[in-house]
Design an enzyme around this catalytic site. Structure first.
Site, PDB file in Angstrom:
ATOM      1  N   GLU A 170      48.001  21.803  33.528  1.00  0.00           N
ATOM      2  CA  GLU A 170      47.564  22.423  34.786  1.00  0.00           C
ATOM      3  C   GLU A 170      46.556  21.574  35.578  1.00  0.00           C
ATOM      4  O   GLU A 170      46.747  21.367  36.779  1.00  0.00           O
ATOM      5  CB  GLU A 170      47.024  23.828  34.500  1.00  0.00           C
ATOM      6  CG  GLU A 170      48.174  24.792  34.225  1.00  0.00           C
ATOM      7  CD  GLU A 170      47.786  26.013  33.418  1.00  0.00           C
ATOM      8  OE1 GLU A 170      46.574  26.258  33.253  1.00  0.00           O
ATOM      9  OE2 GLU A 170      48.695  26.715  32.948  1.00  0.00           O
ATOM     10  N   ASP A 205      39.067  23.536  35.692  1.00  0.00           N
ATOM     11  CA  ASP A 205      40.072  24.586  35.873  1.00  0.00           C
ATOM     12  C   ASP A 205      39.717  25.809  35.042  1.00  0.00           C
ATOM     13  O   ASP A 205      39.951  25.844  33.831  1.00  0.00           O
ATOM     14  CB  ASP A 205      41.452  24.015  35.462  1.00  0.00           C
ATOM     15  CG  ASP A 205      42.587  25.027  35.618  1.00  0.00           C
ATOM     16  OD1 ASP A 205      42.310  26.187  35.989  1.00  0.00           O
ATOM     17  OD2 ASP A 205      43.746  24.647  35.378  1.00  0.00           O
ATOM     18  N   ASP A 249      54.032  27.708  38.005  1.00  0.00           N
ATOM     19  CA  ASP A 249      52.743  27.941  37.358  1.00  0.00           C
ATOM     20  C   ASP A 249      52.846  29.283  36.647  1.00  0.00           C
ATOM     21  O   ASP A 249      52.859  30.334  37.286  1.00  0.00           O
ATOM     22  CB  ASP A 249      51.628  27.955  38.420  1.00  0.00           C
ATOM     23  CG  ASP A 249      50.278  28.387  37.844  1.00  0.00           C
ATOM     24  OD1 ASP A 249      50.177  28.571  36.604  1.00  0.00           O
ATOM     25  OD2 ASP A 249      49.330  28.544  38.639  1.00  0.00           O
ATOM     26  N   LYS A 268      49.957  35.334  28.211  1.00  0.00           N
ATOM     27  CA  LYS A 268      49.760  33.907  27.949  1.00  0.00           C
ATOM     28  C   LYS A 268      48.761  33.690  26.813  1.00  0.00           C
ATOM     29  O   LYS A 268      48.834  32.706  26.095  1.00  0.00           O
ATOM     30  CB  LYS A 268      49.248  33.247  29.232  1.00  0.00           C
ATOM     31  CG  LYS A 268      49.237  31.746  29.216  1.00  0.00           C
ATOM     32  CD  LYS A 268      48.942  31.241  30.608  1.00  0.00           C
ATOM     33  CE  LYS A 268      48.870  29.735  30.680  1.00  0.00           C
ATOM     34  NZ  LYS A 268      48.600  29.302  32.059  1.00  0.00           N
TER      35      LYS A 268
END
Ligand SMILES: [Zn+2]
Lengths: 646, 230
Positions: A179, A201, A10, A78
């Protein structure tokens, strides 16, 4: 190819994790400090005095540099993955990073870190390399294949940038997994096998919603939606902005000019946010450079009002995902919460409202740690791909593309060729011809997005079809096949049908690195060689041994030492001497074992020291001061405390 | 389910060299995955082209084939098998996406049989008066006037309850007309699936006309919904 292990990674905005399938259950692999989470922070050590390249550190040790040398540290990278110059510039208004001066439009933006420049993929590669090393240390064998998770709403360029990062880190990326889907896999292992679930999420920097149908081990995504610009970072920034403004107005200090002060304040803002998930009020109490104190109470109601606009932005994507799946909230059997931001009570309330949960006597699923569930799911997918285990042989993930794929048509409109929420791999075949006699090139502009005009969509790439045999206008018939693969990445091939000639395609990704660029950015490739691997394991084992030896060295000065029985002291001394001797040898595993033995021998001593520290703290001193008095061994995590060995 | 007869072109398996027909995804002899077969979307599922499909059977077959074909099953296979798994799965997904949706399925089958089906582009031709079904001419004229009025009122920030109600009523009416078209289409499915060549030709013609009407109604409903929801 070696049938080594496949790990699940992850690669998060805030934290990154690596996990693997241990028998029938996925397990997170801890780092050398015993922690499951590796903060997604990368720092450049000071330039070595003799020249050369400075060392790059990752994780908790890099985080320490945030306050001292903020200009040499980067986090939340990210948010910059696969993005163009303008988008990065707007991100940087909120983050204290500097773009390299010589970046040009059309190039992948690079970040200036100290005296060096890095693309976002390179920064991510350093994080991946750290995770790879943690896994290798854990298994005592090389790890070269991985599944990496990405936000479901990541576009083609963001996915490609993530894959590039894997390659730079010496990892073959067997699959990019979305994800929320990964989270569903982690939950689906031991759950009822039929039903419709929604995964909400909300992570550090991105928001995803996915709706899946589960049936006989098949996880079929029905629809997905989200916002790759929305997450806990936005909440931190709101709190930070308030504090900065108030400090400026009330104390006349403009902290925005002091990067390290902003970093300190950001940490306080994050602490306040976390506290407000369990407490009714949080406090800022900060000493300012001019000696003033900034003190402020934030009651939870104020906090919730403040973040409401941020949370409200997750509602639209949820409704759209439901509509795309053709479902009402009542038809959702289960809701799974993922991402650290779902710990916020106001988020849980919003989810409850969106899916009518309480009204139906249901609760969202939070049984698995929201920080770890994505990595656990990645490990499940890794196990599916490895194809070697009974526990996952019946499982299969059918995911979808989050965004429609289109071609720019005359007048700048978009002709959609693959609709969003199509199960991937998906393909479309289009035919093109020439507009002028003898024309040998045709340019095609591919975009991703839902808007009517190409200019409002995300430009993916421009394809130049070359080598079309010269013919009258309109006569050539060029067949172009667009294929979105199982990673959600576009592949294109073309053929002129009348001549049967394969047209050459020159792909110019709008934001992306060429193969050659990626090659040149591969991190020190010595990782691959077995020899070097053994050498590295040995160095790491010796470092660990030294850490614990130097802690034990200072032990007799501690009052806790006197509380030990004679034979306990003797056992520690014996284990210490044994390790000191074995450390001279070349056997990494033996050094590990001796380190572990010393760690076990000192366990009661460490407990006694902790007790002493707590007692000191209760007497009115802070833990930190107590630590200083006792030596590093007290507050520094016991180096071997949580690590496991096989 | 109707099954395809063994009529496709024979080819040799890349792996065991035994001949099989080119419509198959796996070699019947050695079970290895094969390059994307020729043939239409129906043949991917082992079906002859027909319209009245059993959707739960289709889904079941989709899942069964996905388990065998998906790239996840070939993550560590040789490069050629990896490529074929990707291409075959894309074909399977494209086929399933088209066949499970009744309108797409009908359009696809008609195209297979050479019918020219109007493409649904960004609606440029939807105002073209020659395309308005004759029985709706008057209503469409009226509706367009009301839509213009509504947009103008919206721009001024006004609300016109009467106009709103009238548009909602129009939407209900057109929704109802769409349902009628869908019902008529289903009747033609049966005629096509079960009829002889003559009956098929007639059904085909009727379906092309119904699909045109449906597309027109769909655009109208979308316009009204957008204007009401704006
Ligand atoms: Zn064969």
């Amino acid at each position: 190819m070696a049938e080594g292990r496949v790990v699940g990674i992850d690669l998060g905005t805030t934290n990154s994790l690596v996990a693997y399938m241990q028998g029938e259950a996925p397990v997170v692999i801890p780092g050398v400090d015993g922690s499951n989470l590796v903060p997604s922070v990368v720092a450049l050590d000071p330039m070595p005095a003799g020249g050369g390249r400075p060392t790059v550190t990752v994780g908790n040790s890099a985080r320490k540099s945030l306050i001292e040398t903020p200009e040499r540290v980067i986090y939340s990278v990210k948010r910059l993955m696969g993005r163009g110059l303008q988008e990065v510039q707007s991100e940087l208004k909120l983050f204290p990073f500097r773009l390299a001066d010589d970046v040009e439009v059309g190039e992948v933006p690079r970040i200036q870190l100290g005296e060096l420049r890095f693309t976002p993929s390179e920064i991510s590669a350093y994080i991946l390399r750290q995770l790879k090393r943690n896994a290798e240390r854990f298994f005592s064998e090389p790890v070269t294949q991985a599944v990496i998770t990405v936000p479901a709403y990541f576009n083609d360029a963001q996915r490609q940038a993530t894959k590039d990062a894997g390659r730079m880190a010496g990892l073959e990326v067997l699959r990019l997994v979305n994800e929320p889907t990964a989270a569903a896999l982690a939950y689906g292992l031991d759950r009822a096998k039929v039903g419709t679930i929604a995964v909400y999420d909300l992570g550090g920097g991105t928001f995803d919603i996915s709706i899946l149908k589960l049936r006989d081990g098949i996880f079929e995504v029905q629809s997905t939606n989200g916002d790759t610009h929305l997450g806990g970072d936005d909440i931190d920034n709101l709190l930070l902005a308030i504090a900065l403004d108030e400090i400026h107005a009330e104390h006349g200090v403009d902290l925005r000019k002091h990067p390290s002060a902003v970093q300190g304040l950001r940490k306080d803002a994050i602490d306040a946010k976390i506290r407000l998930s369990t407490e009714a009020v949080a406090r800022f109490d900060i000493e300012l450079p001019n000696g003033d104190r900034y003190q402020r109470e934030i009651p939870r109601e104020v906090f919730e009002q403040l973040i409401e606009p941020v949370l409200e932005r997750t509602a639209g994507p949820c409704k759209q995902a439901l509509a795309d799946a053709g479902l009402t909230p009542e038809q959702i059997d289960e809701v799974v919460l993922v991402g650290g931001s779902t710990r916020i009570p106001a988020v849980r309330k919003l989810v409850d409202d969106l899916f009518h949960l309480a009204a139906r006597g249901k609760k969202p699923h939070i049984e698995l740690n929201p920080d770890e569930v994505v990595a656990l799911g990645a490990a499940v997918q890794a196990d599916i791909l490895a194809g070697s285990s009974k526990s996952t042989e019946e499982m299969l993930l059918l995911d979808v593309t989050p965004l429609s794929l289109g071609i720019e048509a005359l007048g700048g409109t978009v002709a959609r060729i693959i609709q969003r929420n199509s199960t991937i791999p998906a393909s479309a075949t289009e035919h093109f011809t020439t507009g002028v006699d003898g024309q040998t090139n045709v340019a095609i502009h591919v975009v991703q997005g839902e808007r009517e005009l190409a200019a409002d969509c995300r430009s993916l790439a421009r394809f130049d079809l070359k080598g079309i045999p010269p013919m009258s206008a309109g006569l050539p018939r060029i067949e172009v096949r667009f294929l979105i693969d199982a990673d959600g990445i576009l592949k294109v091939s073309a053929r002129e049908q009348r001549s049967g000639k394969a047209a050459r395609i020159e792909v110019k990704p709008t934001y992306g690195l060429t193969d050659e660029q990626v090659e040149s950015m591969i991190l020190d490739s010595f990782d691959h060689a077995e020899d070097d691997f053994a050498k590295r394991l040995l160095i790491e084992a010796r470092n660990e041994a030294e850490t614990i030896l130097s802690a034990v060295e200072r032990a007799p000065q501690s009052p806790a030492w006197q509380q030990l029985r004679g034979e306990e002291q003797g056992a520690i001394t014996a284990a210490r001497d044994r390790l000191a001797q074995i450390k001279q040898g070349e056997d990494a595993a033996a050094i590990r074992d001796a380190t572990l033995a010393l760690d076990q021998a000192t366990r009661r001593f460490a407990e006694l020291m902790m007790d002493a520290a707590v007692t000191t703290a209760i007497r009115g001193k802070t833990m930190e001061n107590a630590g200083e008095e006792m030596g590093d061994a007290v507050t520094a995590p016991h180096p071997m405390a949580q690590a496991e060995f096989k | 389910m109707l099954k395809v007869l063994d009529s496709a072109v024979p080819v040799a398996c890349w792996s065991c060299a035994v001949a099989h027909n080119d419509a198959t995804l796996f070699c019947p002899h050695c079970s290895k995955i094969q390059p994307p077969p020729g043939g239409d979307y129906f043949s991917v599922f082992g079906l002859v082209p027909h319209l009245d499909l059993d959707l739960s059977e289709l889904e079941h077959e989709f899942h069964r084939l996905s388990r065998k074909l998906h790239p996840d099953r070939f993550a560590r296979a040789a490069d050629n098998e990896k490529q074929w798994s990707l291409a075959d799965t894309a074909l399977l997904n494209d086929a399933y996406r088209t066949l499970r949706e009744p309108i797409h399925r009908t359009e696809y089958l008609l195209k297979l049989h050479g019918a020219a089906i109007g493409e649904e582009h960004s609606g440029k031709d939807r105002k073209d008066p020659s395309r308005v079904p004759a029985d709706l001419l008057e209503e469409v004229f009226e509706l367009n006037m009301q839509l213009e009025e509504m947009r103008a009122a919206r721009k001024m920030g006004e609300t016109d309850a009467e106009l709103q109600a009238s548009l909602e009523q129009a939407k209900r009416k057109f929704d109802g007309l769409m349902d009628e078209v869908d019902h008529d289409l289903r009747a033609q499915w049966k005629a096509w699936d079960e009829g002889d060549a003559g009956a098929r030709a007639a059904a085909q013609k009727a379906m092309v006309a119904l699909l045109d009407r449906r597309r027109y109604l769909n655009n109208l409903v979308r316009d009204v919904t957008e204007t009401l929801g704006a």
